[in-house]
Structure formats: structure tokens, C-alpha cells
Design an enzyme around this catalytic site. Structure first.
Site, PDB file in Angstrom:
ATOM      1  N   ASP A   1      17.233  40.036  35.655  1.00  0.00           N
ATOM      2  CA  ASP A   1      17.290  41.341  36.310  1.00  0.00           C
ATOM      3  C   ASP A   1      17.939  41.202  37.683  1.00  0.00           C
ATOM      4  O   ASP A   1      17.278  40.878  38.667  1.00  0.00           O
ATOM      5  CB  ASP A   1      15.877  41.918  36.443  1.00  0.00           C
ATOM      6  CG  ASP A   1      15.887  43.291  37.122  1.00  0.00           C
ATOM      7  OD1 ASP A   1      16.983  43.882  37.254  1.00  0.00           O
ATOM      8  OD2 ASP A   1      14.795  43.760  37.493  1.00  0.00           O
TER       9      ASP A   1
ATOM     10  N   ASP B   1      17.889  49.490  39.118  1.00  0.00           N
ATOM     11  CA  ASP B   1      16.914  48.399  39.168  1.00  0.00           C
ATOM     12  C   ASP B   1      15.581  48.802  38.528  1.00  0.00           C
ATOM     13  O   ASP B   1      14.717  47.957  38.325  1.00  0.00           O
ATOM     14  CB  ASP B   1      16.707  47.958  40.619  1.00  0.00           C
ATOM     15  CG  ASP B   1      16.077  46.580  40.725  1.00  0.00           C
ATOM     16  OD1 ASP B   1      15.993  45.887  39.681  1.00  0.00           O
ATOM     17  OD2 ASP B   1      15.673  46.197  41.842  1.00  0.00           O
TER      18      ASP B   1
ATOM     19  N   LYS C   1       8.524  43.633  27.624  1.00  0.00           N
ATOM     20  CA  LYS C   1       9.791  43.757  28.371  1.00  0.00           C
ATOM     21  C   LYS C   1      10.530  42.424  28.341  1.00  0.00           C
ATOM     22  O   LYS C   1      10.030  41.407  28.795  1.00  0.00           O
ATOM     23  CB  LYS C   1       9.509  44.174  29.818  1.00  0.00           C
ATOM     24  CG  LYS C   1      10.750  44.145  30.724  1.00  0.00           C
ATOM     25  CD  LYS C   1      10.442  44.610  32.152  1.00  0.00           C
ATOM     26  CE  LYS C   1      11.654  44.440  33.073  1.00  0.00           C
ATOM     27  NZ  LYS C   1      11.369  44.832  34.463  1.00  0.00           N
TER      28      LYS C   1
ATOM     29  N   ASP D   1      11.810  37.895  34.272  1.00  0.00           N
ATOM     30  CA  ASP D   1      11.618  39.313  33.961  1.00  0.00           C
ATOM     31  C   ASP D   1      11.498  39.574  32.456  1.00  0.00           C
ATOM     32  O   ASP D   1      11.424  40.710  32.022  1.00  0.00           O
ATOM     33  CB  ASP D   1      12.765  40.137  34.575  1.00  0.00           C
ATOM     34  CG  ASP D   1      12.326  41.534  34.979  1.00  0.00           C
ATOM     35  OD1 ASP D   1      11.113  41.741  35.176  1.00  0.00           O
ATOM     36  OD2 ASP D   1      13.202  42.409  35.098  1.00  0.00           O
TER      37      ASP D   1
ATOM     38  N   LYS E   1      19.826  43.747  43.687  1.00  0.00           N
ATOM     39  CA  LYS E   1      18.694  43.241  44.467  1.00  0.00           C
ATOM     40  C   LYS E   1      19.172  42.402  45.638  1.00  0.00           C
ATOM     41  O   LYS E   1      20.294  41.890  45.632  1.00  0.00           O
ATOM     42  CB  LYS E   1      17.807  42.357  43.578  1.00  0.00           C
ATOM     43  CG  LYS E   1      16.991  43.102  42.567  1.00  0.00           C
ATOM     44  CD  LYS E   1      16.110  42.132  41.782  1.00  0.00           C
ATOM     45  CE  LYS E   1      15.278  42.856  40.744  1.00  0.00           C
ATOM     46  NZ  LYS E   1      14.280  43.779  41.291  1.00  0.00           N
TER      47      LYS E   1
ATOM     48  N   ARG F   1      11.521  50.285  32.501  1.00  0.00           N
ATOM     49  CA  ARG F   1      11.010  51.496  31.855  1.00  0.00           C
ATOM     50  C   ARG F   1      12.039  52.090  30.894  1.00  0.00           C
ATOM     51  O   ARG F   1      11.670  52.750  29.924  1.00  0.00           O
ATOM     52  CB  ARG F   1      10.578  52.507  32.936  1.00  0.00           C
ATOM     53  CG  ARG F   1      11.684  52.924  33.855  1.00  0.00           C
ATOM     54  CD  ARG F   1      11.172  53.550  35.153  1.00  0.00           C
ATOM     55  NE  ARG F   1      10.733  52.537  36.123  1.00  0.00           N
ATOM     56  CZ  ARG F   1      10.219  52.829  37.326  1.00  0.00           C
ATOM     57  NH1 ARG F   1      10.056  54.094  37.679  1.00  0.00           N
ATOM     58  NH2 ARG F   1       9.866  51.869  38.156  1.00  0.00           N
TER      59      ARG F   1
ATOM     60  N   GLU G   1      14.938  49.326  35.502  1.00  0.00           N
ATOM     61  CA  GLU G   1      15.491  49.210  34.147  1.00  0.00           C
ATOM     62  C   GLU G   1      14.419  48.950  33.101  1.00  0.00           C
ATOM     63  O   GLU G   1      14.609  49.280  31.928  1.00  0.00           O
ATOM     64  CB  GLU G   1      16.529  48.077  34.117  1.00  0.00           C
ATOM     65  CG  GLU G   1      15.997  46.651  33.893  1.00  0.00           C
ATOM     66  CD  GLU G   1      15.098  46.162  35.025  1.00  0.00           C
ATOM     67  OE1 GLU G   1      15.132  46.770  36.116  1.00  0.00           O
ATOM     68  OE2 GLU G   1      14.348  45.184  34.814  1.00  0.00           O
TER      69      GLU G   1
END
Ligand code: BES
Ligand code: MN
Ligand code: ZN
Length: 495
Positions: free
Chosen positions: A273, A350, A268, A291, A280, A354, A352
């Protein structure tokens, strides 16, 4: 930095610093007793005087020892003999490495490598020691304008084997440890860099550099037009809210036989993020520059393999983008079509990770991989479940899960298995699309893995959630370099 291995009892050159372990209650091992004798009983006197007890974490640097076998001795507390195990050895090695790097010594002899440790062979004693040296020597690529501290003077470390028979294994451990340390340093650098430097295009540049530095690595960097052509609607939905262009980075390491099925590592690479429209909370949002730690671990693992010239084929696949709330950003309720054809209702922007991983996992099929391992800072729920000590592993193959659990334990980079299950997958039902990208608060780490599970039919797949292990917060904020040791251990175990 130069590392060598020598047998205990061999005639030795004088060293700048002998690193010796002492068990609790001032209990000297055989090898420490030898040194003590050569130093005229100096160590015994120090222990008798009560200046050192051997507690775990304790260090004492004894400088200015004159013309004997060592100019300095660095005493390291090994803790009680009862608790002397792999983890205690790793901790002692790291404590020793930090202390000797801070000292003025130019070369050191690491006698702790000759201490027997239950269930740890000579290979791992050497490898873990070298990894610890790498950890201790690492410096954050900071952007402080003050003068950089002088680099450590330490240039050479000799590991001491308990007996001649261990030398070959320890040499292998040194080579592997140095490669893992180089990989971890790259991983940590990428994680620690700010998101305005470490962008998706920057990661592409690093991948190309890796290919330039190592003949066995080939890199391809795909842009958004190609992602569109590939049908990666899930991946592209995440990058819509930012002006920063997304990249799909493909790095092939060919160290194995031609035609041998590779292991695919999918990382990833969300370089920042913000949560997107499902923004967030501001507290700690800076940490979302980490991230892309899964991607960084894929880079690090490939680097380690390339340094070693390991006999295995591995393909690293890194979907890289930002998750930002721009005016074109994906909105809660939007439905996107993934590369697999499955449609996804994005209920929370959020979630994201996956979305980019499912398309990267589908893409991995074109390499006909023997195994696919995705690595991701995927869920806050994983941090709640396991904290910072263990990564989570979920897999559709118990054989693969067991191999990763074993490698994690051996490498001192442990993971813990969590389940997959259709009952969790049912929580991902949507009224409007094939599946939703979130499934409520409960079991969040598991439902995230179950989302990915929908995309890996027929693949031999494992998922590592490293949200708790990839970096630390607080005063020592920074990337840990995990799970590079675990991944490399697993990949080497396949050769
Ligand atoms: N990158 C985060 C996960 C994360 C959280 C990593 C904390 C490290 C520390 C991920 O993209 C995310 O935001 N996950 C959400 C999922 C939720 C919306 C279903 C989460 O965990 O809150
Ligand atoms: Mn997120
Ligand atoms: Zn994320």
C-alpha cells in the site's frame, strides 16, 4: 516437534530439561517442591542463595544436574501470586519456550502446565503452552546470505497435568494449540515476505497449495477479467495503478455437514500500500508490505482448521492487489461503481482497503454465510485509538461481537469493541456519488467500518481492524500471527 501430556506424580522418564515456575519471593509451588526433593534440595539452595527471585520474565537455566530426574532445570519467574492470571501464564509460557529453544535440551517437561491459573482451565493451559512453543520456534523466512543458525535441538515436549482428570482436556488443548501454531506460522511467513515476493499471484499459489495439502480445502483464483465480469469496480479501481495483476482468492474449507451455512472470512490482501496517487510519507512505508495481514490471517485460520479437521464449513475470501500510483491509477475525485451497485467517490486513494473489501463482502453473499467476518489492517486511526494490544471489533450483531470479544479474551488475542452509527455514516456523504470513501480525520477507524456497514445489509457481520496488532515495528519488526488465535477460537466455539 512432538507434544505429549502426562499426569503429575506419574512415574516418569528422565528429562533433558524440567521447566519449573517460581512465584515472586522464591515461592515454590507443590509440583516444584516435589522436583526440588528429587534433586536433593538444589532448587531451594539456589533460591536461598538469592540467584532467583521469581519476578515475571526472569529465567535461570541450571545445567549439569547429574543423574537425577532432570539433566537441567529451567526456572521461570511467574511474578506475584496476586497478578497470576491468563496473561501472566501466557507470558511465562512464552519466556519458557524461548529459553528452552535456546538451550541445548532435546526434550523438555513443562511443569508450569500443572500450575493452577485463575479462570484458565486445563484445555487452555495446554493450548496456550503449545502456541507459545510455536511462537518461540518460529523463524522469519529471511533472505540473509549468511549461514542460517542451526535449528533448535528441542524435539519433544511433555506437558504435565495437575491430575489425571485433566489429561483428556489437555490432549485436546495440545492438538488445537499445534494447529493454531501452524496457522500462525503461515500467517507470519506471508506477512514477513517482501512485497516483491508476496504478490497477489503468489497468494493465489499459496491458496492452491493449501488445497493440494488438505482434501477438505477447495481453491478458486479469479483474475481481473472475471472481476470485471462480476462488476467489482471498487476493487478494480485500486489495482489500476500497478502492472501486478490482481486476484480474488476463494478458499472453501468443508469440515462441517454438507449444506450447513459457512462462516465467511474476508481478508484485506493489499500486498503493498503506497497510498496510490494520495501517496504516503516515505517514513516507514516498507511496513505497508504488511497490508495483506488480514488475508494472511484468513490463510492461517483455514490452515489451522484443515490441520485439525474441524467440523465446520468456512469460506475464505481474499481480494488481493497492490495500491500503486501508476499512470492509469485512480485519481482523487474519480467515481467507481461497486459490485453492489453503490457508486463511490474516491476522495483519497489511500483509503483503498474499504474499496476492495466492499466488493469482497458483496461477493460473500453468494455463499449464504451464517456470519461474515472481515479482517483488515484498515486504518492508522485504529492504531492511535487502541495501540498494539487490542484489535478493534465493530459489528451489526451484538451477539457476534460478544462472541469475538470472548474468544479474543480466552485466546489471549484480545479485541475491543468500537461503535457503528448513522451519525458517522453521514460523514461519508458525497455531492457526486452514493458515498465517499473517506470522512475526515476524526473517528477514522469507526467511519471506515461504517463505510463497510453500507454493504452488509442483511448479513450477520463483524469487522476486525488489526492495523495495530498484526505486526510490530522497530527492532523486532515482523508479523505477529494475530488474529489467528481469536478467529480459530471463535470458529471452534461454533462446532
Ligand atoms: N493500510 C492503511 C492503514 C494502516 C496504517 C495500517 C498504518 C497499518 C498502519 C490504509 O490503507 C490507509 O492508508 N488508511 C488511511 C485512511 C485514510 C486515508 C482515511 C489511514 O489510516 O491513514
Ligand atoms: Mn491505504
Ligand atoms: Zn491499506
Amino acid at each position: 516437534m512432538e507434544f505429549t501430556v502426562e499426569a503429575s506424580g506419574a512415574r516418569r522418564a528422565r528429562t533433558d530439561c524440567a521447566i519449573v515456575g517460581v512465584h515472586e519471593r522464591a515461592d515454590l509451588s507443590a509440583i516444584a517442591k516435589n522436583l526440588d526433593r528429587a534433586l536433593g534440595g538444589r532448587l531451594t539452595r539456589i533460591l536461598k542463595g538469592g540467584d532467583f527471585s521469581g519476578r515475571s520474565g526472569e529465567t535461570l537455566l541450571v545445567p549439569d544436574l547429574g543423574t537425577g530426574p532432570a539433566a537441567r532445570v529451567l526456572l521461570i519467574g511467574l511474578g506475584s501470586r496476586k497478578a497470576w492470571n491468563r496473561r501472566a501464564y501466557r507470558r511465562a509460557a512464552l519466556t519458557a519456550a524461548q529459553a528452552v529453544v535456546k538451550s541445548g535440551a532435546r526434550d523438555a517437561r513443562f511443569l508450569i502446565a500443572a500450575e493452577p491459573v485463575p479462570e484458565v482451565d486445563a484445555y487452555y493451559r495446554a493450548r496456550l503452552a503449545i502456541e507459545a512453543m510455536g511462537q518461540a520456534r518460529y523463524r522469519i523466512p529471511d533472505l540473509k546470505s549468511s549461514r542460517k543458525p542451526a535449528p533448535a535441538r528441542l524435539a519433544r515436549v511433555r506437558l504435565v497435568a495437575a491430575e489425571r482428570g485433566e489429561l483428556a482436556a489437555m490432549k485436546r488443548g495440545v492438538a488445537h494449540g499445534a494447529a493454531i501454531a501452524a496457522g500462525m506460522a503461515l500467517t507470519r511467513d506471508l506477512g514477513n515476505l517482501p512485497a516483491n515476493v508476496c504478490t497477489p499471484s503468489y497468494l493465489g499459489t499459496v491458496a492452491r497449495r493449501l488445497a493440494r495439502e488438505h482434501r477438505a480445502v477447495r481453491t478458486r483464483v479469479l483474475g481481473e477479467a472475471e472481476l470485471k465480469r462480476l462488476g467489482m469496480g471498487a476493487f478494480l479501481s485500486v489495482t489500476r495503478g500497478t502492472a501486478e495483476p490482481a486476484r480474488l482468492i476463494v478458499m472453501e474449507y468443508r469440515g462441517g455437514k454438507a449444506g450447513e451455512a459457512p462462516v465467511a472470512l474476508v481478508g484485506k490482501g493489499v500486498t503493498f500500500d503506497s497510498g496510490g496517487i494520495s501517496l504516503k510519507d516515505p517514513g516507514g512505508m516498507d511496513e505497508m508490505k504488511f497490508d495483506m495481514s488480514g488475508a494472511a490471517a484468513v490463510f492461517g485460520a483455514l490452515k489451522a482448521l484443515a490441520v485439525l479437521g474441524a467440523g465446520i464449513n468456512v469460506v475464505g475470501i481474499v481480494p488481493a492487489c497492490e495500491n500503486m500510483p501508476g499512470s492509469c491509477a485512480t485519481k482523487p475525485g474519480d467515481i467507481v461503481t461497486s459490485m453492489s451497485g453503490l457508486t463511490v467517490e474516491v476522495l483519497n486513494t489511500d483509503a483503498e482497503g474499504r474499496l476492495i473489501l466492499c466488493d469482497a463482502l458483496t461477493f460473500s453473499r453468494r455463499f449464504r454465510p451464517a456470519a461474515v467476518i472481515d479482517v483488515a489492517t484498515l486504518t492508522g486511526a485504529c492504531v492511535v485509538a487502541l495501540g498494539q494490544h487490542m484489535s478493534a471489533v465493530m459489528s451489526n450483531s451484538q451477539v457476534l461481537a460478544d462472541a469475538l470479544l470472548t474468544s479474543g479474551r480466552r485466546a489471549g488475542d484480545p479485541c475491543w469493541q468500537m461503535p457503528l452509527g448513522e451519525e458517522y455514516q453521514e460523514q461519508l456523504k458525497s455531492n457526486f456519488a452514493d458515498l465517499a470513501n473517506v470522512a475526515g480525520r476524526e473517528g477514522g477507524a469507526v467511519t471506515a467500518a461504517c463505510f463497510l456497514w453500507k454493504f452488509v445489509d442483511g448479513l450477520n457481520w463483524a469487522h476486525l481492524d488489526i492495523a495495530g496488532t498484526a505486526y510490530v515495528s522497530g527492532a523486532n519488526k515482523g508479523s505477529t500471527g494475530r488474529p489467528v488465535p481469536l478467529l480459530v477460537d471463535y470458529l471452534l466455539s461454533r462446532t
